[in-house]
Design an enzyme around this catalytic site. Sequence first.
Site, PDB file in Angstrom:
ATOM      1  N   ASP A   1       0.928  -1.080  -0.007  1.00 29.68           N
ATOM      2  CA  ASP A   1       0.009  -0.039   0.001  1.00 29.68           C
ATOM      3  C   ASP A   1       0.859   1.331  -0.190  1.00 29.68           C
ATOM      4  O   ASP A   1       0.296   2.269  -0.244  1.00 29.68           O
ATOM      5  CB  ASP A   1      -0.936  -0.002   1.222  1.00 29.68           C
ATOM      6  CG  ASP A   1      -0.351   0.069   2.485  1.00 29.68           C
ATOM      7  OD1 ASP A   1       1.051   0.131   2.464  1.00 29.68           O
ATOM      8  OD2 ASP A   1      -0.934   0.064   3.429  1.00 29.68           O
ATOM      9  N   HIS A   2       2.153   1.110   0.449  1.00 29.86           N
ATOM     10  CA  HIS A   2       2.917   2.336   0.382  1.00 29.86           C
ATOM     11  C   HIS A   2       3.712   2.927  -0.664  1.00 29.86           C
ATOM     12  O   HIS A   2       3.937   4.173  -0.641  1.00 29.86           O
ATOM     13  CB  HIS A   2       3.818   2.183   1.739  1.00 29.86           C
ATOM     14  CG  HIS A   2       3.388   2.504   3.170  1.00 29.86           C
ATOM     15  ND1 HIS A   2       2.216   1.903   3.683  1.00 29.86           N
ATOM     16  CD2 HIS A   2       3.865   3.005   4.091  1.00 29.86           C
ATOM     17  CE1 HIS A   2       2.041   2.515   4.858  1.00 29.86           C
ATOM     18  NE2 HIS A   2       3.125   3.368   5.014  1.00 29.86           N
TER      19      HIS A   2
ATOM     20  N   ASP B   1       3.451  -0.595  11.394  1.00 29.59           N
ATOM     21  CA  ASP B   1       2.808   0.478  11.050  1.00 29.59           C
ATOM     22  C   ASP B   1       2.195   1.256  12.276  1.00 29.59           C
ATOM     23  O   ASP B   1       1.427   0.492  12.990  1.00 29.59           O
ATOM     24  CB  ASP B   1       1.849   0.511   9.886  1.00 29.59           C
ATOM     25  CG  ASP B   1       1.573   2.003   9.283  1.00 29.59           C
ATOM     26  OD1 ASP B   1       1.861   2.232   8.360  1.00 29.59           O
ATOM     27  OD2 ASP B   1       0.651   2.654   9.819  1.00 29.59           O
TER      28      ASP B   1
ATOM     29  N   ARG C   1      -2.205  12.549  10.072  1.00 34.04           N
ATOM     30  CA  ARG C   1      -0.743  13.257  10.369  1.00 34.04           C
ATOM     31  C   ARG C   1      -0.685  14.201   9.512  1.00 34.04           C
ATOM     32  O   ARG C   1      -0.825  14.491   8.209  1.00 34.04           O
ATOM     33  CB  ARG C   1       0.049  12.246  10.119  1.00 34.04           C
ATOM     34  CG  ARG C   1       1.382  12.513  10.892  1.00 34.04           C
ATOM     35  CD  ARG C   1       2.299  11.161  10.924  1.00 34.04           C
ATOM     36  NE  ARG C   1       1.920  10.263  12.010  1.00 34.04           N
ATOM     37  CZ  ARG C   1       2.184   8.938  12.261  1.00 34.04           C
ATOM     38  NH1 ARG C   1       2.783   8.335  11.376  1.00 34.04           N
ATOM     39  NH2 ARG C   1       1.682   8.379  13.308  1.00 34.04           N
TER      40      ARG C   1
ATOM     41  N   SER D   1       5.720   7.922  12.939  1.00 32.86           N
ATOM     42  CA  SER D   1       5.533   6.378  12.001  1.00 32.86           C
ATOM     43  C   SER D   1       6.332   5.609  13.056  1.00 32.86           C
ATOM     44  O   SER D   1       7.145   5.668  13.863  1.00 32.86           O
ATOM     45  CB  SER D   1       6.219   6.577  10.766  1.00 32.86           C
ATOM     46  OG  SER D   1       6.457   5.355  10.354  1.00 32.86           O
TER      47      SER D   1
ATOM     48  N   ARG E   1       8.600   3.539  11.683  1.00 31.21           N
ATOM     49  CA  ARG E   1       9.514   3.020  10.767  1.00 31.21           C
ATOM     50  C   ARG E   1      10.884   2.811  11.674  1.00 31.21           C
ATOM     51  O   ARG E   1      11.661   3.708  12.133  1.00 31.21           O
ATOM     52  CB  ARG E   1       9.722   3.849   9.776  1.00 31.21           C
ATOM     53  CG  ARG E   1      10.257   5.395  10.034  1.00 31.21           C
ATOM     54  CD  ARG E   1      10.155   6.449   8.863  1.00 31.21           C
ATOM     55  NE  ARG E   1       8.669   6.611   8.554  1.00 31.21           N
ATOM     56  CZ  ARG E   1       8.282   7.701   7.878  1.00 31.21           C
ATOM     57  NH1 ARG E   1       9.133   8.609   7.654  1.00 31.21           N
ATOM     58  NH2 ARG E   1       6.914   8.010   7.609  1.00 31.21           N
TER      59      ARG E   1
END
Length: 776
Positions: free
Chosen positions: A151-152, A216, A498, A693, A695
């Site tokens: 999806d990213h 995520d 965000r 995030s 990440r």
Amino acid sequence: MDAFKLGFLTSPDSTTSLSVNKMASYCMTVTRLRLVLGEGARRLHVSAAFNAKPKVAMSRFEPGTSISYEKLHENIDIVRKRLNRPLTLSEKIVYGHLDDPVGQDIARGRTYLRLRPDRVAMQDATAQMAMLQFISSGLPKVAVPSTIHCDHLIEAQIGGVEDLKRAKEVNQEVYNFLATAGAKYGVGFWKPGSGIIHQIILENYAYPGVLLIGTDSHTPNGGGLGSICIGVGGADAVDVMAGIPWELKCPNVIGVKLTGSLSGWTSPKDVILKVAGILTVKGGTGAIVEYHGPGVDSISCTGMATICNMGAEIGATTSVFPYNHRMKTYLNKTGRADIAALADEHKDDLVPDKGCKYDQVIEINLSELKPHINGPFTPDLAHPVSEIGAVAEKNGWPLEVKVGLIGSCTNSSYEDMGRAASLAKQALDKGLKCKAAFTVTPGSEQIRATIERDGFSKILRDVGGVVLANACGPCIGQWDRKDVKMGEKNTIVTSYNRNFTSRNDANPATHAFVTSPEIVTALAIAGTLKFDPETDYLTAANGEKFKLEPPNGDELPARDFDPGQDTYQHPPAESGSVMVDVSPTSTRLQLLEPFDKWNGKDLEDLQVLIKVKGKCTTDHISAAGPWLKFRGHLDNISNNMLIGAINIENDAVNKIKNRLTGEFGGVPDVARHYKANGLSWVVVGDDNYGEGSSREHAALEPRHLGGRVILVKSFARIHETNLKKQGMLPLTFADPTDYDKIRPDDKISITGLATFAPGKACCLSPQAPEGSGEAR
């Protein structure tokens, strides 16, 4: 174990081998068998009756799995008796997944819990590094049901069909790696175009009482279906996929009591926008936000998911709602009536105990709640929509709305799209279209197909909208924006979660506001922040003045959902012949090598690389947007390390002084020069460092480029954990004002490390909970 831990300095109890885990599991099984035999025929009869019931699979894609509410109940019962008090719903689900409910030390906000999550979910940008780490472990298959969601990596440019086609071509190497790695190691693979990870989880995998971790930060979306869903870094996901207990600091519980009911222009999004204004971006850190009270029943299941999703913006570990009839209706409509029936049987374990206590309680009367809009530049700057025009004028924010964007993982349900379409239809009936550019992002292929069938997409296109791919798109910076120049001051309004500086379009002058899809649509039609749809009038094509009626839309489609195209790849039963190739010349993917291990000595004369001024999110530390293409290549992605952080020495971004040469350079370049010359370094930061995030690249990159310590006033939860996992030492000032004493050219030594066991942070303050480092 070291290979996929990447040199993380662990404590002995955190590095338990798989063989010991298996032995512990065997011993527990024998103990339980003895207990059963000791209780006689009655217990055996009850157990036999339970076993005789047909098992209910965790999802339709995994018929070999089953939901075990009996095990959840058993653990809850053990812990409730031990603590001798009523439990919150959060505690029931979290403690119900303890690895050792009998022996686990449990104290909110202090102890670390060892948990056994039910499943793992990974989006494609973070899955690359997670799967590379899992490959390094040498294990043949994942230990729990796991999925990858593409999806990213789909950039919004023209429209859904064209953008998806281009993404498949540009990202073919990465998609092939993820698909084959999934097939090889038993991980389900959702192809590009399937939809956003969190919508897919809500539609297929979340259910009341499940404990799910996802790579995520907006994984908490699943709390709308009574789940505890927690965002983590890739290394945490690898632990769970490897069958190792997952550690989580025992969360506090913030209760949000809802009374009254939603109506008119007020939407579920306004609940979390209001809560964000109350708690701020760090007010939920270390806590689960648990919604309860009579107002809960006025919110749809997908509306609850919206609220939980954006709970990530207040730093919460996750958010959750109690099981109710709205969740049951959603389960039935998404083809999971068997799970709904099973949840009904175990409802007592899926709601909080009467008399349970929260660490903090916030009360919101939904009948009095007004539509809100938050921003710019931070998601906790809350304003009633009725006041935003005046506030914008006062602060010099651009009033003209350049683009309105609806959708994303936060607000892309059937109900959201229906309510937005109801407003668009009113405008069209009066001969109007959007004055602002307008984009629509469906949350999943199922949502896209259903709103297309039911006419919503046509209405939204007719009013001026462009329907984008079923993906994250502009929400994460995957937006090839052309309507403004870089550095041009402008305003956009979104239904995203965000709105940090530069997040959506890489333009630091873009003022991004987050609000509900209904308000976004109304402001896109009006074209200005000065429009309050509850009181202000629009001018029809014939000159007539009119007001928009409050939005309306069905919670769920009258007919069944249209599933659209089949985009799921099942892992094969036999995967021995599946090959996972990573080219040594690839610029997108890179196999991992273990980091160097700590030598057991103090860390002396660490050079301050950068003293960061103000807010420093994971977007500042490891930017997304065009950098997403390097998420599977550690060395290449490291070229974006801290390029968005503000250097306190000169108020500039990506410009720091190289203390060895005396020249200024980019942060990654100076870090590489230090590493090449054997000079280890430290980053000094402000409050809530690493918010945003999940990440883990924001932790991997400093480790890869020679960093040893991150020293800040306070950390965001996920980032602190990621740093520990990758062998960086995260320390906080015992006195936050000591931040002001450090000069950008200082060298710092961390002493006393040798007196601490591996994995224990140094320089603990007497009041600090075990495992949290405080520098003095």
